[in-house]
Design a protein around this motif. Structure first.
Motif, PDB file in Angstrom:
ATOM      1  N   GLY A 200      12.425   2.764  -1.829  1.00 41.91           N
ATOM      2  CA  GLY A 200      11.612   3.884  -2.317  1.00 41.91           C
ATOM      3  C   GLY A 200      11.299   4.871  -1.219  1.00 41.91           C
ATOM      4  N   ALA A 201      11.023   4.363  -0.007  1.00 44.46           N
ATOM      5  CA  ALA A 201      10.731   5.239   1.125  1.00 44.46           C
ATOM      6  C   ALA A 201      11.949   6.081   1.500  1.00 44.46           C
ATOM      7  CB  ALA A 201      10.281   4.398   2.317  1.00 44.46           C
ATOM      8  N   ALA A 202      13.135   5.463   1.433  1.00 46.17           N
ATOM      9  CA  ALA A 202      14.363   6.199   1.757  1.00 46.17           C
ATOM     10  C   ALA A 202      14.574   7.344   0.778  1.00 46.17           C
ATOM     11  CB  ALA A 202      15.558   5.249   1.744  1.00 46.17           C
ATOM     12  N   TYR A 203      14.402   7.063  -0.514  1.00 42.59           N
ATOM     13  CA  TYR A 203      14.543   8.127  -1.524  1.00 42.59           C
ATOM     14  C   TYR A 203      13.475   9.200  -1.335  1.00 42.59           C
ATOM     15  CZ  TYR A 203      18.056   5.663  -4.344  1.00 42.59           C
ATOM     16  OH  TYR A 203      19.214   5.085  -4.795  1.00 42.59           O
ATOM     17  N   GLN A 204      12.270   8.785  -1.022  1.00 42.73           N
ATOM     18  CA  GLN A 204      11.181   9.733  -0.795  1.00 42.73           C
ATOM     19  C   GLN A 204      11.510  10.666   0.364  1.00 42.73           C
ATOM     20  OE1 GLN A 204       8.411   9.673  -2.759  1.00 42.73           O
ATOM     21  NE2 GLN A 204       7.420  11.408  -1.748  1.00 42.73           N
ATOM     22  N   ASN A 205      12.036  10.112   1.443  1.00 44.26           N
ATOM     23  CA  ASN A 205      12.394  10.916   2.612  1.00 44.26           C
ATOM     24  C   ASN A 205      13.523  11.896   2.304  1.00 44.26           C
ATOM     25  OD1 ASN A 205      10.489   9.507   4.100  1.00 44.26           O
ATOM     26  ND2 ASN A 205      11.982   8.091   4.985  1.00 44.26           N
TER      27      ASN A 205
END
Length: 217
Positions: A200-205
């Motif tokens: 989720g953090a990767a997609y958010q970034n």
């Protein structure tokens, strides 16, 4: 029944007369090998038992923060039994001692000893993962990724190595590269929440906010 030897029997007896000393020697040698092998096994079992007792003492010393004793046992085992599993386990404690003291180079060297010498694939995997995490802490992301890949060569389904690769990529702002490894981690172990959080953090970034929510659903 004839008391005379047949031609074949005569040949066999003649051969036995010529070779009986060698046969007896062979039997004695074989017997000594059997007993020697048993002695070796007993000796090895005793050595393992003694090492296990010292290892248990080392755990108590570690819990009592008597770190010098743990390190002395590590040095002893490294010199006398570098590939033994108890050597690897003691060294994992020593690596943690160094890590907690901020002595990352010493911790890496201790973990590297396990990786290069341990006869246990499992110990090598644990050491590799901890080695890689220190590299991430030092912001040596490319080296960390390579170390995690070394772990995957030992065990292709070791999901924590995929998480580690994803983490290294995210920390080095290579979020797109992080997605594949993190998805692999989820496939292997769908019940481990850390994989979803990092994906989720990767997609958010990447600004893909709609996808960032999917891992949590």
């Amino acid at each position: 029944m004839s008391s005379q030897y047949t031609e074949e029997e005569d040949k066999l007896i003649s051969w036995f007369k010529d070779n009986y000393k060698n046969i007896i020697f062979g039997l004695l040698f074989g017997t000594s090998l059997v007993f020697g092998f048993k002695y070796y096994n007993d000796l090895n079992a005793n050595k393992q038992y003694e090492m296990s007792l010292k290892y248990e003492e080392a755990i108590k010393d570690y819990q009592d923060k008597k770190y010098e004793k743990v390190m002395l046992l590590s040095e002893e085992y490294q010199a006398s039994n570098p590939s033994n599993i108890y050597t690897s386990m003691v060294n994992l404690y020593v690596a943690k001692i160094y890590h907690d003291e901020g002595k990352y180079l010493e911790s890496l060297n201790t973990l590297d000893f396990i990786i290069k010498n341990s006869s246990s694939k499992e110990m090598q995997m644990v050491a590799n993962v901890r080695y890689s995490r220190i590299l991430i802490l030092q912001k040596k992301y490319n080296e960390a990724v390579q170390a995690f890949r070394d772990t995957l060569r030992l065990s292709p389904n070791f999901f924590e190595a995929y998480i580690g690769i994803g983490r290294a990529y995210i920390n080095s702002d290579r979020n797109q590269d992080a997605i594949g490894p993190l998805k692999n981690a989820i496939t292997i172990n769908p019940g481990y929440t850390d994989s979803y959080e990092r994906l989720g953090a990767a997609y958010q970034n990447l600004g893909q906010h709609d996808k960032a929510l999917i891992p949590y659903i």
